[in-house]
Design a protein around this motif. Structure first.
Motif, PDB file in Angstrom:
ATOM      1  N   PRO A 179       6.149  39.381  54.443  1.00 22.51           N
ATOM      2  CA  PRO A 179       5.483  41.531  55.058  1.00 22.51           C
ATOM      3  C   PRO A 179       4.185  41.520  54.383  1.00 22.51           C
ATOM      4  O   PRO A 179       4.157  41.120  53.146  1.00 22.51           O
ATOM      5  CB  PRO A 179       6.733  42.103  54.219  1.00 22.51           C
ATOM      6  CG  PRO A 179       7.356  41.460  53.268  1.00 22.51           C
ATOM      7  CD  PRO A 179       7.531  39.503  53.315  1.00 22.51           C
TER       8      PRO A 179
ATOM      9  N   ASP B  60       5.053  47.522  55.253  1.00 22.59           N
ATOM     10  CA  ASP B  60       5.680  47.477  55.386  1.00 22.59           C
ATOM     11  C   ASP B  60       6.332  46.893  54.032  1.00 22.59           C
ATOM     12  O   ASP B  60       7.561  47.275  54.445  1.00 22.59           O
ATOM     13  CB  ASP B  60       5.999  46.261  56.167  1.00 22.59           C
ATOM     14  CG  ASP B  60       5.077  46.232  57.846  1.00 22.59           C
ATOM     15  OD1 ASP B  60       4.420  47.838  58.545  1.00 22.59           O
ATOM     16  OD2 ASP B  60       4.971  45.162  58.387  1.00 22.59           O
TER      17      ASP B  60
ATOM     18  N   THR C  58       9.044  48.829  51.530  1.00 23.49           N
ATOM     19  CA  THR C  58       9.820  49.688  51.473  1.00 23.49           C
ATOM     20  C   THR C  58      10.441  49.700  50.214  1.00 23.49           C
ATOM     21  O   THR C  58      10.669  48.895  49.816  1.00 23.49           O
ATOM     22  CB  THR C  58      10.868  50.071  51.871  1.00 23.49           C
ATOM     23  OG1 THR C  58      11.847  48.585  52.262  1.00 23.49           O
ATOM     24  CG2 THR C  58      10.432  49.662  53.876  1.00 23.49           C
TER      25      THR C  58
END
Length: 109
Positions: free
Chosen positions: A7, A11, A13
């Motif tokens: 990722p 992006d 998290t």
């Protein structure tokens, strides 16, 4: 050619990062990769960073979770897969989280 999906840092998290770091085996892998990086290593093969006697299928799952969270980058080198810790990218996105987790000793079960 086997390609891995990594990722983009934007992006990442916090939920995925904390989920990945919640498992003791994955923390062991991350700590081994952090030590390798600090010693200017070129990364570690799967079994070099994982806890001893971890089944290959379980090891594969743990690395998949770590990659999806953005913690590690995998590179295919011949038959081996070499993993490196994405410290700088994780630190830029979530300052202090990775270093805090790496500095804590796990409690015995």
């Amino acid at each position: 050619m086997n390609r891995f999906i990594h990722p983009d840092p934007k992006d990442f998290t916090l939920d995925a990062l904390l989920h990945a770091l919640a498992d003791p085996a994955r923390r062991t892998i991350v700590k081994a990769l952090a030590t390798d990086k600090a010693c200017e290593g070129k990364g570690l093969a799967c079994a070099q960073a994982a806890p001893p006697n971890l089944p290959k299928s379980t090891m594969s799952h743990h690395y998949s979770v770590l990659r999806a969270a953005g913690l590690v980058r995998a590179t295919k080198m011949g038959a081996a897969v070499i993993h490196t810790l994405r410290c700088d990218e994780v630190e830029a996105r979530f300052p202090g989280v990775l270093s805090a987790v790496l500095s804590v000793e796990d409690c015995p079960q």
